[in-house]
Design a protein around this motif. Structure first.
Motif, PDB file in Angstrom:
ATOM      1  N   ARG A   1      48.532  34.012  -6.679  1.00 41.62           N
ATOM      2  CA  ARG A   1      49.515  33.281  -5.615  1.00 41.62           C
ATOM      3  C   ARG A   1      49.897  31.690  -6.145  1.00 41.62           C
ATOM      4  NH1 ARG A   1      44.409  32.238  -1.365  1.00 41.62           N
ATOM      5  NH2 ARG A   1      43.009  31.039  -2.944  1.00 41.62           N
ATOM      6  N   GLY A   2      51.066  31.555  -5.552  1.00 45.48           N
ATOM      7  CA  GLY A   2      51.877  30.126  -5.767  1.00 45.48           C
ATOM      8  C   GLY A   2      50.930  28.986  -5.038  1.00 45.48           C
ATOM      9  N   VAL A   3      51.549  27.903  -5.126  1.00 49.43           N
ATOM     10  CA  VAL A   3      50.883  26.712  -4.323  1.00 49.43           C
ATOM     11  C   VAL A   3      50.839  27.070  -2.894  1.00 49.43           C
ATOM     12  CG1 VAL A   3      51.475  24.223  -3.965  1.00 49.43           C
ATOM     13  CG2 VAL A   3      51.713  25.166  -6.477  1.00 49.43           C
ATOM     14  N   THR A   4      52.028  27.679  -2.688  1.00 49.13           N
ATOM     15  CA  THR A   4      51.985  27.705  -0.862  1.00 49.13           C
ATOM     16  C   THR A   4      51.581  29.174  -0.406  1.00 49.13           C
ATOM     17  OG1 THR A   4      54.213  28.602  -1.081  1.00 49.13           O
ATOM     18  CG2 THR A   4      54.122  26.195  -0.653  1.00 49.13           C
ATOM     19  N   GLY A   5      50.858  29.970  -1.348  1.00 51.01           N
ATOM     20  CA  GLY A   5      50.298  31.155  -1.108  1.00 51.01           C
ATOM     21  C   GLY A   5      50.988  32.404  -1.186  1.00 51.01           C
ATOM     22  N   SER A   6      52.186  32.322  -1.747  1.00 49.01           N
ATOM     23  CA  SER A   6      52.913  33.437  -2.075  1.00 49.01           C
ATOM     24  C   SER A   6      52.418  34.173  -3.208  1.00 49.01           C
ATOM     25  CB  SER A   6      54.547  33.039  -2.387  1.00 49.01           C
ATOM     26  OG  SER A   6      55.213  32.283  -1.289  1.00 49.01           O
ATOM     27  N   ALA A   7      52.299  35.498  -2.677  1.00 49.10           N
ATOM     28  CA  ALA A   7      51.815  36.497  -3.646  1.00 49.10           C
ATOM     29  C   ALA A   7      52.648  36.598  -4.994  1.00 49.10           C
ATOM     30  CB  ALA A   7      51.349  37.988  -3.117  1.00 49.10           C
ATOM     31  N   ARG A   8      51.867  36.969  -5.932  1.00 48.65           N
ATOM     32  CA  ARG A   8      52.756  37.366  -7.385  1.00 48.65           C
ATOM     33  C   ARG A   8      51.729  37.901  -8.202  1.00 48.65           C
ATOM     34  NH1 ARG A   8      52.765  30.994  -9.524  1.00 48.65           N
ATOM     35  NH2 ARG A   8      50.580  30.913 -10.034  1.00 48.65           N
ATOM     36  N   VAL A   9      52.229  38.946  -9.205  1.00 47.58           N
ATOM     37  CA  VAL A   9      51.638  39.615 -10.154  1.00 47.58           C
ATOM     38  C   VAL A   9      51.901  38.937 -11.531  1.00 47.58           C
ATOM     39  CG1 VAL A   9      53.391  41.619  -9.982  1.00 47.58           C
ATOM     40  CG2 VAL A   9      51.032  41.932 -10.630  1.00 47.58           C
ATOM     41  N   THR A  10      50.952  39.061 -12.190  1.00 46.29           N
ATOM     42  CA  THR A  10      51.127  38.779 -13.444  1.00 46.29           C
ATOM     43  C   THR A  10      51.065  39.931 -14.576  1.00 46.29           C
ATOM     44  OG1 THR A  10      50.400  36.352 -13.105  1.00 46.29           O
ATOM     45  CG2 THR A  10      50.578  37.084 -15.538  1.00 46.29           C
ATOM     46  N   PHE A  11      51.822  40.119 -15.139  1.00 45.96           N
ATOM     47  CA  PHE A  11      51.978  41.245 -16.218  1.00 45.96           C
ATOM     48  C   PHE A  11      51.675  40.676 -17.702  1.00 45.96           C
ATOM     49  CE2 PHE A  11      54.687  43.850 -19.479  1.00 45.96           C
ATOM     50  CZ  PHE A  11      53.461  44.745 -19.581  1.00 45.96           C
ATOM     51  N   THR A  12      50.537  41.188 -18.432  1.00 42.05           N
ATOM     52  CA  THR A  12      50.391  40.791 -19.517  1.00 42.05           C
ATOM     53  C   THR A  12      50.265  42.039 -20.505  1.00 42.05           C
ATOM     54  OG1 THR A  12      48.773  39.129 -18.942  1.00 42.05           O
ATOM     55  CG2 THR A  12      48.316  39.825 -21.163  1.00 42.05           C
ATOM     56  N   PRO A  13      51.132  42.190 -21.792  1.00 44.97           N
ATOM     57  CA  PRO A  13      51.343  43.290 -22.614  1.00 44.97           C
ATOM     58  C   PRO A  13      49.722  43.672 -23.155  1.00 44.97           C
ATOM     59  CG  PRO A  13      52.806  41.754 -23.007  1.00 44.97           C
ATOM     60  CD  PRO A  13      52.010  41.079 -22.073  1.00 44.97           C
ATOM     61  N   PRO A  14      49.451  44.919 -23.448  1.00 44.72           N
ATOM     62  CA  PRO A  14      48.359  45.391 -24.128  1.00 44.72           C
ATOM     63  C   PRO A  14      48.026  44.919 -25.389  1.00 44.72           C
ATOM     64  CG  PRO A  14      49.903  47.229 -24.261  1.00 44.72           C
ATOM     65  CD  PRO A  14      50.706  46.147 -23.310  1.00 44.72           C
ATOM     66  N   GLN A  15      47.018  44.420 -25.608  1.00 46.26           N
ATOM     67  CA  GLN A  15      46.503  43.996 -26.982  1.00 46.26           C
ATOM     68  C   GLN A  15      46.115  45.286 -27.710  1.00 46.26           C
ATOM     69  OE1 GLN A  15      46.532  40.920 -28.376  1.00 46.26           O
ATOM     70  NE2 GLN A  15      47.722  40.428 -26.273  1.00 46.26           N
ATOM     71  N   PRO A  16      46.247  45.278 -29.003  1.00 51.93           N
ATOM     72  CA  PRO A  16      45.893  46.773 -29.758  1.00 51.93           C
ATOM     73  C   PRO A  16      44.385  46.718 -29.566  1.00 51.93           C
ATOM     74  CG  PRO A  16      47.537  45.220 -31.131  1.00 51.93           C
ATOM     75  CD  PRO A  16      46.990  44.509 -29.979  1.00 51.93           C
ATOM     76  N   ALA A  17      43.975  48.086 -29.450  1.00 56.48           N
ATOM     77  CA  ALA A  17      42.717  48.410 -28.904  1.00 56.48           C
ATOM     78  C   ALA A  17      42.594  50.094 -29.661  1.00 56.48           C
ATOM     79  CB  ALA A  17      42.064  48.474 -27.741  1.00 56.48           C
ATOM     80  N   ALA A  18      41.444  50.283 -30.085  1.00 59.08           N
ATOM     81  CA  ALA A  18      40.949  51.824 -30.638  1.00 59.08           C
ATOM     82  C   ALA A  18      40.154  52.412 -29.524  1.00 59.08           C
ATOM     83  CB  ALA A  18      40.642  51.893 -31.943  1.00 59.08           C
ATOM     84  N   GLU A  19      40.559  53.261 -28.586  1.00 56.52           N
ATOM     85  CA  GLU A  19      39.587  53.942 -27.586  1.00 56.52           C
ATOM     86  C   GLU A  19      39.102  55.058 -27.975  1.00 56.52           C
ATOM     87  OE1 GLU A  19      39.022  53.014 -23.897  1.00 56.52           O
ATOM     88  OE2 GLU A  19      39.192  50.908 -25.064  1.00 56.52           O
ATOM     89  N   VAL A  20      37.761  55.308 -28.164  1.00 60.39           N
ATOM     90  CA  VAL A  20      37.159  56.615 -28.149  1.00 60.39           C
ATOM     91  C   VAL A  20      37.419  57.587 -27.108  1.00 60.39           C
ATOM     92  CG1 VAL A  20      34.866  57.829 -28.610  1.00 60.39           C
ATOM     93  CG2 VAL A  20      35.191  55.349 -29.670  1.00 60.39           C
ATOM     94  N   VAL A  21      37.879  58.701 -27.564  1.00 56.27           N
ATOM     95  CA  VAL A  21      38.240  59.938 -26.824  1.00 56.27           C
ATOM     96  C   VAL A  21      37.050  60.757 -26.331  1.00 56.27           C
ATOM     97  CG1 VAL A  21      39.656  61.713 -25.930  1.00 56.27           C
ATOM     98  CG2 VAL A  21      40.641  59.606 -27.118  1.00 56.27           C
ATOM     99  N   ARG A  22      36.501  61.216 -27.753  1.00 54.89           N
ATOM    100  CA  ARG A  22      35.360  62.098 -27.680  1.00 54.89           C
ATOM    101  C   ARG A  22      34.628  62.152 -29.033  1.00 54.89           C
ATOM    102  NH1 ARG A  22      39.819  65.729 -28.309  1.00 54.89           N
ATOM    103  NH2 ARG A  22      39.964  66.388 -30.290  1.00 54.89           N
TER     104      ARG A  22
END
Length: 312
Positions: free
Chosen positions: A161-182
């Motif tokens: 939220r901003g100074v007066t309370g207005s909602a906002r959404v912050t987007f951060t791109p994905p960092q490279p990661a290796a995810e185990v599937v099985r």
């Protein structure tokens, strides 16, 4: 008198600032904006990529108005559907579920903070309302927690939220990661299938690392974004009586070294929930040993190798 850890001091200060800000919003900004803003009763990113909103609208709003949620940043604008209707107590409320991320068919946000507004239309009349977020979403208890990132892409969407309370959404791109599937354990091998989010490895290979030892292994493409590596168990036999712990790193020509793990989930204790059985494995030409694939509390994938005793 003992000094408090710096982390605890920061946590206390953060809570104090949050409480003070909520009081100011209720006593100062909300009365000033009561006819020009909608108050969010619920706001959360539940699955790591869908923003869920429920707001109370001003008294002049009507349930037959057409509504859209607008996300705006530096001249760019994206909209999503919203529903306005009469609540059980006669008030007018709004619901919206906004899927984010072009890779999953949602709004294609770019890096940074996006302001959230509600746009109403009835005939020729058009109005725009800010969405006021009085209280930040509280983490809940239990075996699961809110998703910190998209399980599909690894991108992060955080409500604020901003100074007066207005909602906002912050987007951060994905960092490279290796995810185990099985993980599959056979009589003489350990197969690990994984995917890479936030990047595409070029000429990848794997490194198995333990205290004082390091071995390389080939990485093969399986298709559909999956990769596979076979653990060189014949090189991982423990040299000491106590078990040896092996971490697996994905290396490539274009990405930093990535430790294999499982982090894109909503489980609080991956070590317990994603537990795997210990197996007796016999590498070719060697004596049997015990192999236990597991996850650390931080979600890192680890292979525990220990000597097989007569009792075992």
């Amino acid at each position: 008198m003992k000094r408090r850890p710096l982390r605890a001091v920061r946590r206390t200060l953060r809570r104090t600032v949050t409480r003070t800000r909520s009081v100011l919003l209720r006593r100062v900004f909300l009365p000033w904006r009561k006819d020009r803003a909608a108050v969010l009763r619920y706001a959360a990113v539940l699955d790591g990529q869908t923003v869920n909103l429920h707001a109370r609208l001003p008294r002049w709003a009507r349930p037959d108005e057409r509504a859209r949620i607008e996300l705006r940043r530096r001249g760019r604008r994206h909209t999503a559907a919203a529903r306005v209707y009469a609540d059980h107590d006669g008030g007018i409320v709004m619901d919206a579920a906004i899927l984010l991320g072009a890779d999953v068919g949602g709004l294609p946000l770019r890096t940074g903070r996006w302001k959230i507004r509600l746009r109403l239309r009835k005939g020729l009349r058009r109005r725009a309302l800010s969405l006021v977020l009085l209280d930040m979403p509280e983490p809940y208890g239990g075996p699961t927690r809110p998703m910190a990132a998209s399980a599909v892409t690894g991108a992060r969407y955080r409500l604020g939220r901003g100074v007066t309370g207005s909602a906002r959404v912050t987007f951060t791109p994905p960092q490279p990661a290796a995810e185990v599937v099985r993980v599959q354990v056979s009589h003489s091998a350990l197969e690990i299938a994984f995917r890479v989010v936030g990047g595409e490895p070029r000429a990848p290979w794997a490194e198995f690392v333990a205290s004082g030892r390091r071995f390389e292994a080939e990485v093969d493409a399986l298709g559909d974004g999956l990769w596979q590596v076979l653990a060189p168990l014949h090189l991982m036999t423990p040299h000491r009586d106590r078990p040896e712990q092996w971490d697996v790193l994905l290396c490539s020509d274009n990405l930093r070294d990535l430790r294999l793990g499982r982090r894109l989930h909503d489980v609080r204790n991956p070590k317990r929930v994603f537990a795997m059985r210990e197996s007796a494995v016999t590498p070719v030409g060697l004596t049997p040993m015990l192999v236990l694939p597991r996850y650390t509390p931080a979600g890192n994938f680890r292979i525990q190798c220990s000597q097989m005793t007569e009792a075992a």
